[in-house]
Design a protein around this motif. Structure first.
Motif, PDB file in Angstrom:
ATOM      1  N   LYS A   1       0.830  -1.194   0.000  1.00  0.00           N
ATOM      2  CA  LYS A   1       0.000   0.000   0.000  1.00  0.00           C
ATOM      3  C   LYS A   1       0.867   1.247   0.000  1.00  0.00           C
ATOM      4  CE  LYS A   1      -1.839   1.544   3.720  1.00  0.00           C
ATOM      5  NZ  LYS A   1      -2.665   1.732   4.950  1.00  0.00           N
TER       6      LYS A   1
ATOM      7  N   VAL B   1      -6.120   0.558  -6.988  1.00  0.00           N
ATOM      8  CA  VAL B   1      -4.950   0.731  -7.857  1.00  0.00           C
ATOM      9  C   VAL B   1      -5.310   1.751  -8.945  1.00  0.00           C
ATOM     10  CG1 VAL B   1      -3.301  -0.339  -9.425  1.00  0.00           C
ATOM     11  CG2 VAL B   1      -4.174  -1.635  -7.449  1.00  0.00           C
TER      12      VAL B   1
ATOM     13  N   SER C   1      -0.688   2.108  -5.856  1.00  0.00           N
ATOM     14  CA  SER C   1      -1.541   1.411  -4.888  1.00  0.00           C
ATOM     15  C   SER C   1      -1.987   2.377  -3.800  1.00  0.00           C
ATOM     16  CB  SER C   1      -0.795   0.218  -4.275  1.00  0.00           C
ATOM     17  OG  SER C   1       0.389   0.652  -3.638  1.00  0.00           O
TER      18      SER C   1
ATOM     19  N   VAL D   1      -2.844  -5.800  -3.411  1.00  0.00           N
ATOM     20  CA  VAL D   1      -2.242  -4.744  -2.595  1.00  0.00           C
ATOM     21  C   VAL D   1      -2.375  -5.141  -1.130  1.00  0.00           C
ATOM     22  CG1 VAL D   1      -2.275  -2.302  -1.998  1.00  0.00           C
ATOM     23  CG2 VAL D   1      -2.873  -3.033  -4.326  1.00  0.00           C
TER      24      VAL D   1
END
Length: 400
Positions: free
Chosen positions: A247, A271, A285, A316
């Protein structure tokens, strides 16, 4: 006396009116004026302007033709008569004279010059070709053909070249329509023995080329021609089919394509896509994806028979990691690349920057992808800027 003065002017007025209308003659005796055409009529000897009124036998400007020299428009051969023409320079009448076939009366080339039938002092037995069959694809470069006459004596060296068109029948609105399709074309319709002509493909299909001796039209050779349809090549590949991101990180998804690429993400809140190019896209992300990965889709030739679609599944994950990999696509081909890191106050943290040479080079097959590892714990960076010089040595840099 008064009565005489009145009568005389009236009579004079009546007489003058008659002269004005008929020019002194009654209507039936007025002379007829003939009318003539504006273009010439002609026969073998003369030309003239023909009358267009009721007197069709009348002619004006009768003259004998004014001919120039004869011009041979068709050379005679052993199998075919020739033709020469001379033209009147005034009315354009054409005087045509048929030339006998070679070997017939009036043609030189043999021992008999007395006006009787002659025999040429040469023979043609065949035509050699450097190729009998041609196979091409629409869009290919023209291919050369060299025909050579085989014979003896001082024979005519010219050759006629003809490429057949193909006739097709199509049904349009319930009616049959005949169309002529040109499969291939030749660069010249007349060539000399030993000289080349070229064949250029036009449309897919089969046809033939006929090469014929001008001096003897029963000697000819054929070349079969096959033209294949143009092969459309549309390819798309991605550098990854699946990947995992932390992330808050940014990653490049590389791409190779023969066409323009359209990029989409199934969830831009997880994303997001930035810097979309035909060589790749930046994946940014924003938050964890959970159990369902985000699908990144690349598409070319959408809506056509050549449509191609490739996908990459991106997962992610949340992490407290402070070290991230930063990717840069050098799709402009910049040289002397440097990386600069800017701090919270907008001051330059590293100068003159980190050189992005072989140590940071990752993959050249996707327009020079560079990978830079950044530790955000060491220093809080707000911006990362990359600079370089283009082919004109002009300085360029990224916005952030």
């Amino acid at each position: 006396m008064k009565k005489r003065n009145i009568i005389l002017p009236l009579c004079l007025l009546f007489t003058l009116g008659g002269c004005i209308k008929y020019n002194g003659l009654p209507p039936e005796e007025v002379e007829h004026q003939h009318e003539y055409a504006s273009t010439y009529s002609f026969d073998e000897k003369e030309h003239w302007f023909a009358a267009t009124c009721e007197h069709l036998e009348q002619r004006k400007g009768v003259q004998e033709h004014s001919f120039g020299d004869y011009v041979v428009t068709q050379e005679p051969t052993l199998a075919k008569e020739g033709l020469k023409v001379r033209t009147c320079s005034i009315c354009n009448y054409k005087d045509e004279v048929v030339l006998p076939k070679l070997g017939e009366e009036g043609q030189q080339g043999g021992n008999d010059q007395g006006g009787g039938q002659t025999t040429p002092e040469w023979t043609i037995t065949g035509i050699n070709l450097n190729r009998d069959n041609i196979e091409l694809t629409v869009g290919d470069n023209p291919i050369s053909v060299v025909p050579t006459i085989v014979g003896e004596g001082k024979f005519p060296t010219s050759l006629n070249v003809k490429c057949d068109d193909v006739t097709t029948i199509e049904t349009v609105d319930g009616e049959e329509v005949t169309k002529t399709v040109k499969i291939a074309e030749v660069s010249s319709n007349v060539v000399e023995s030993g000289s080349a002509f070229t064949v250029r493909p036009i449309a897919a299909g089969n046809t033939k080329i006929t090469v014929t001796s001008v001096g003897k039209t029963d000697v000819s050779e054929e070349i079969n021609v096959v033209v294949n349809p143009k092969i459309e090549i549309h390819e798309l590949t991605l550098s990854e089919s699946s990947l995992e991101m932390n992330k808050g990180s940014i990653r490049v998804l590389g791409c190779e394509s023969t066409d323009n690429v359209t990029w989409t993400t199934s969830d831009d809140s997880i994303v997001a896509l930035e810097n979309k190019t035909n060589s790749g896209v930046w994946l940014k992300s924003l938050k964890a994806s959970g159990d369902t990965p985000v699908t990144i889709t690349a598409t070319i030739c959408a809506g056509t028979e050549y449509e191609a679609v490739k996908t990459c599944l991106v997962t992610v994950i949340s992490t407290d990691q402070t070290i991230f990999d930063y990717y840069f696509i050098n799709n402009l081909g910049l040289k002397d690349l440097h990386l600069y890191m800017w701090g919270e106050c907008g001051t330059n943290a590293d100068w003159p920057g980190v050189s992005m040479g072989e140590s940071t080079f990752k993959d050249k097959s996707y327009n020079d992808i560079y990978k830079i590892t950044i530790d955000t714990d060491v220093k809080p960076y707000e911006k990362i800027i990359i600079s370089g010089k283009d082919y004109n040595d002009e300085f360029l840099q990224t916005n952030d």
